[in-house]
Design an enzyme around this catalytic site. Structure first.
Site, PDB file in Angstrom:
ATOM      1  N   THR A 212       0.860  -1.203  -0.081  1.00  0.00           N
ATOM      2  CA  THR A 212       0.078  -0.009  -0.028  1.00  0.00           C
ATOM      3  C   THR A 212       0.832   1.190  -0.048  1.00  0.00           C
ATOM      4  O   THR A 212       2.059   1.095  -0.179  1.00  0.00           O
ATOM      5  CB  THR A 212      -0.892   0.121   1.182  1.00  0.00           C
ATOM      6  OG1 THR A 212      -1.854   1.092   1.118  1.00  0.00           O
ATOM      7  CG2 THR A 212      -0.520  -0.095   2.599  1.00  0.00           C
ATOM      8  N   ASN A 213       0.403   2.276   0.534  1.00  0.00           N
ATOM      9  CA  ASN A 213       1.288   3.680   0.401  1.00  0.00           C
ATOM     10  C   ASN A 213       0.415   4.606   1.344  1.00  0.00           C
ATOM     11  O   ASN A 213      -0.251   4.106   2.217  1.00  0.00           O
ATOM     12  CB  ASN A 213       0.955   4.454  -0.778  1.00  0.00           C
ATOM     13  CG  ASN A 213      -0.452   4.547  -1.373  1.00  0.00           C
ATOM     14  OD1 ASN A 213      -1.052   5.528  -0.905  1.00  0.00           O
ATOM     15  ND2 ASN A 213      -0.932   3.905  -2.492  1.00  0.00           N
ATOM     16  N   ARG A 214       1.163   5.537   1.551  1.00  0.00           N
ATOM     17  CA  ARG A 214       0.734   6.635   2.642  1.00  0.00           C
ATOM     18  C   ARG A 214      -0.449   7.448   2.655  1.00  0.00           C
ATOM     19  O   ARG A 214      -0.573   8.275   3.512  1.00  0.00           O
ATOM     20  CB  ARG A 214       2.012   7.550   2.840  1.00  0.00           C
ATOM     21  CG  ARG A 214       3.348   6.640   3.137  1.00  0.00           C
ATOM     22  CD  ARG A 214       4.711   7.790   3.393  1.00  0.00           C
ATOM     23  NE  ARG A 214       5.778   7.065   3.411  1.00  0.00           N
ATOM     24  CZ  ARG A 214       6.192   6.423   4.513  1.00  0.00           C
ATOM     25  NH1 ARG A 214       5.591   6.254   5.575  1.00  0.00           N
ATOM     26  NH2 ARG A 214       7.529   5.939   4.475  1.00  0.00           N
TER      27      ARG A 214
END
Ligand code: PMT
Length: 407
Positions: A212-214
């Site tokens: 995933t990412n931030r």
């Protein structure tokens, strides 16, 4: 920045419940947002919170008595009723729900509601047993059928010490509904449907691990809330976030890029605009492991495959859709964003310097550079994400209003 509450006349009816103290917070928040708040207290409400409290918070006279000669001069209930952009009864007791449902006019609040054609928002608060009673349910149903928006009550701890469904909705929830009601009545995007994406997609590696990412979702939620406040039908397609569902927004939760693609394409069939703030995974594991991968091997190699480009596909499926992309960049901000605008055939792109202070992932503020198809570049300062969203929607509105057609 403009907000939908600014300059609006709001009648806040407060009735005799221990939750009346929360109405003071609501009065304060509405006033801070630039609304003119006229408080009407029932006699029982005035036993919980004094008129002086509301007068101090709103800087306006407070009505408690239909027959008070001083109030009659300062605050004619018919004038109040006619001036109101919205009436909110918060908290609303079982007794007041019954009076409103029946159309009684036996105190200043009931008379004001009866004399008004403004939208009505009702926020019940009472014991759970009382709320479940068929009489109360009938009154709620009758008010709802007449067009009133019923907010809550929520499940929770009640003044009696019991737990159940009767607790008044929290103030941010009530505010969200008021904004939605006012937007639907007065907003400049009424009649449009705007699809917004938010958050970072999660691509499974195995049943417990994800890539995933931030992204926190804050930017997308801000766009959806601003669209709602301006009267659009706002559909928010969101990857997992820690944010609560914004009231009055059609929230559709997804997890992966492929699920987001399905949800976006379905929502865009009848939409006017798509704003993609989501940080969609560009690659996903080709074959997620069906069982949890055990620790032990010194390395774990995962093959990634490209995900479909949702913005491009949405344009192919709905050529008349206004499409707005975001470009998260750390270098060559404008050039990289412009290349994405051209590659994806977008109408507008918000170049987002995610390495600048107070900008990008997780922050409450953002710094955007808006670039359109004609090559115009508008460099916005660091702004709260809601304010940046509002300006972005100004551009979307201009595109929709200009009788825009795809070349
Ligand atoms: O959520 P927050 O914490 O508030 O942070 C906000 C944000 C930084 C995530 C947001 O402002 C932002 O910049 N979003 C774009 C992130 C991104 O993925 O940019 P990109 O340059 O990789 O993608 C360009 C555009 O294509 C984006 O609109 C993206 O949604 C879209 N896209 C990307 C991949 C894909 N498979 N399909 C797409 O449609």
């Amino acid at each position: 920045m403009p907000t939908v509450l600014h300059g609006k006349h709001i009648v806040l009816g407060v009735t005799g419940s221990i939750a009346a103290f929360k109405a003071a917070d609501l009065a304060s928040k509405l006033t801070q947002h630039g609304a003119a708040v006229d408080v009407v207290l029932t006699p029982d409400a005035a036993r919980f919170v004094t008129p002086l409290t509301f007068q101090a918070l709103t800087h306006r006279p407070v009505t408690t008595d239909l027959f008070d000669p001083r109030a009659a001069i300062a605050m004619d209930h018919v004038a109040l009723a006619q001036r109101a952009d919205v009436i909110v009864v918060c908290p609303a007791t079982a007794h007041t729900l019954a009076r409103l449902a029946l159309g009684l006019a036996d105190d200043a609040l009931a008379a004001t509601v009866l004399a008004s054609r403004a939208p009505l928002v009702v926020v019940p608060a009472m014991d759970a047993q009382m709320f479940d009673h068929p009489a109360v349910q009938e009154h709620v149903a009758r008010l709802h059928a007449r067009g009133a928006r019923i907010v809550g009550p929520m499940e929770g701890r009640l003044a009696s010490g019991l737990v159940g469904r009767g607790r008044m909705a929290e103030v941010p929830e009530v505010l969200g509904h008021l904004r939605a009601v006012l937007g639907a009545a007065t907003g400049d995007l009424r009649g449009t449907t705007i699809v917004v994406t938010a958050g970072g997609t999660r691509e499974p590696l195995d049943p417990v691990r994800v890539l995933t990412n931030r992204s926190s979702g804050k930017m997308g939620y801000a766009v959806a809330e601003a669209a709602r406040d301006r009267g659009a039908r706002a559909i928010l397609i969101t990857a997992p976030t820690a944010l609560p569902d914004p009231p009055g927004v059609d929230v559709r939760r997804v997890e992966t890029a492929l699920e987001m693609r399905e949800a976006v394409l379905a929502a865009c069939r009848d939409a006017d605009a798509l704003v993609m703030t989501a940080a969609v995974a560009d690659y996903r594991p080709a074959a997620p492991a069906p069982q949890k991968v055990k620790k032990g091997a010194p390395t774990w190699t995962v093959e990634l495959v490209e995900t479909p480009d949702i913005l491009t596909e949405a344009g192919a499926a709905a050529p008349a859709l206004v499409r707005v992309g975001f470009a998260a960049e750390t270098t060559d901000l404008v050039a990289a964003a412009r290349a994405k605008l051209v590659r994806k055939g977008l109408d507008l792109i918000a170049a987002n310097d995610v390495s600048a202070a107070g900008s990008g992932f997780g922050a409450d503020t953002n710094r955007l550079v808006l670039i359109d198809r004609e090559g115009r570049v508008e460099d916005l300062p660091v702004l709260p994400k809601f304010d940046a969203a509002w300006i972005l929607l100004d551009r979307v509105r201009a595109l929709l209003a200009s009788g825009w057609t795809r070349p």
